[in-house]
Design a protein around this motif. Structure first.
Motif, PDB file in Angstrom:
ATOM      1  N   LYS A 133       0.860  -1.181   0.000  1.00 56.86           N
ATOM      2  CA  LYS A 133       0.000   0.000   0.000  1.00 56.86           C
ATOM      3  C   LYS A 133       0.892   1.225   0.000  1.00 56.86           C
ATOM      4  CE  LYS A 133      -0.996   0.972   4.863  1.00 56.86           C
ATOM      5  NZ  LYS A 133      -0.827   2.408   4.890  1.00 56.86           N
ATOM      6  N   GLY A 134       0.383   2.303  -0.549  1.00 54.95           N
ATOM      7  CA  GLY A 134       1.218   3.482  -0.582  1.00 54.95           C
ATOM      8  C   GLY A 134       0.458   4.732  -0.956  1.00 54.95           C
ATOM      9  N   LEU A 185      -4.192  -1.683  -7.813  1.00 54.44           N
ATOM     10  CA  LEU A 185      -5.358  -2.557  -7.690  1.00 54.44           C
ATOM     11  C   LEU A 185      -6.593  -1.814  -7.206  1.00 54.44           C
ATOM     12  CD1 LEU A 185      -3.477  -5.531  -6.008  1.00 54.44           C
ATOM     13  CD2 LEU A 185      -4.047  -5.260  -8.439  1.00 54.44           C
ATOM     14  N   ARG A 186      -6.369  -0.835  -6.336  1.00 55.83           N
ATOM     15  CA  ARG A 186      -7.481  -0.015  -5.832  1.00 55.83           C
ATOM     16  C   ARG A 186      -6.897   1.279  -5.299  1.00 55.83           C
ATOM     17  NH1 ARG A 186     -12.680  -1.662  -2.173  1.00 55.83           N
ATOM     18  NH2 ARG A 186     -13.471   0.450  -2.091  1.00 55.83           N
ATOM     19  N   LEU A 213      -6.490  -2.734   5.042  1.00 54.09           N
ATOM     20  CA  LEU A 213      -7.399  -3.887   4.999  1.00 54.09           C
ATOM     21  C   LEU A 213      -7.409  -4.543   3.625  1.00 54.09           C
ATOM     22  CD1 LEU A 213     -10.404  -2.472   7.074  1.00 54.09           C
ATOM     23  CD2 LEU A 213      -8.773  -4.261   7.764  1.00 54.09           C
ATOM     24  N   VAL A 214      -7.426  -3.741   2.574  1.00 55.77           N
ATOM     25  CA  VAL A 214      -7.406  -4.280   1.216  1.00 55.77           C
ATOM     26  C   VAL A 214      -6.085  -5.004   0.966  1.00 55.77           C
ATOM     27  CG1 VAL A 214      -7.406  -3.676  -1.249  1.00 55.77           C
ATOM     28  CG2 VAL A 214      -9.060  -2.611   0.298  1.00 55.77           C
ATOM     29  N   GLU A 215      -4.980  -4.366   1.336  1.00 56.25           N
ATOM     30  CA  GLU A 215      -3.655  -4.972   1.151  1.00 56.25           C
ATOM     31  C   GLU A 215      -3.574  -6.321   1.860  1.00 56.25           C
ATOM     32  OE1 GLU A 215       0.966  -3.828   2.202  1.00 56.25           O
ATOM     33  OE2 GLU A 215      -0.627  -3.395   3.649  1.00 56.25           O
TER      34      GLU A 215
END
Length: 96
Positions: free
Chosen positions: A30-31, A71-72, A82-84
């Motif tokens: 994530k970033g 990806l999002r 949470l997505v990661e």
């Protein structure tokens, strides 16, 4: 590299790094900002050892490129975490 307008639009995002010929990512993170591009730069400029950096170096040595995929995007830091973690869990399960 992203310009400032793109960075503002992306907010927090989750991304994956792929070998340009691969169907599965070798890294998910994530970033914000240009974080997605830092890994390749660090792998080539830094002698630090890690699976991620070794994979990037092997891809580059083979004359291939690292594919960067968002990806999002447009999330808060907590949402991105949470997505990661969900994507990492799915990929870990898929490789069993």
């Amino acid at each position: 590299m992203f310009d400032s307008i793109t960075i503002e639009h992306l907010k927090c995002y989750v991304y994956a790094l792929y070998d340009s010929e691969s169907k599965l990512p070798f890294y998910v993170g994530k970033g914000t900002g240009n974080r997605i591009f830092n890994h390749v730069t660090c792998a080539l400029d830094d002698a630090m050892q890690s699976d991620k950096y070794e994979t990037i170096r092997a891809i580059q040595s083979a004359g291939k490129t690292v594919k960067h995929v968002i990806l999002r995007h447009g999330m808060s830091s907590n949402e991105a975490f949470l997505v990661e973690s969900s994507i990492i869990d799915v990929l870990a399960y898929a490789s069993v």
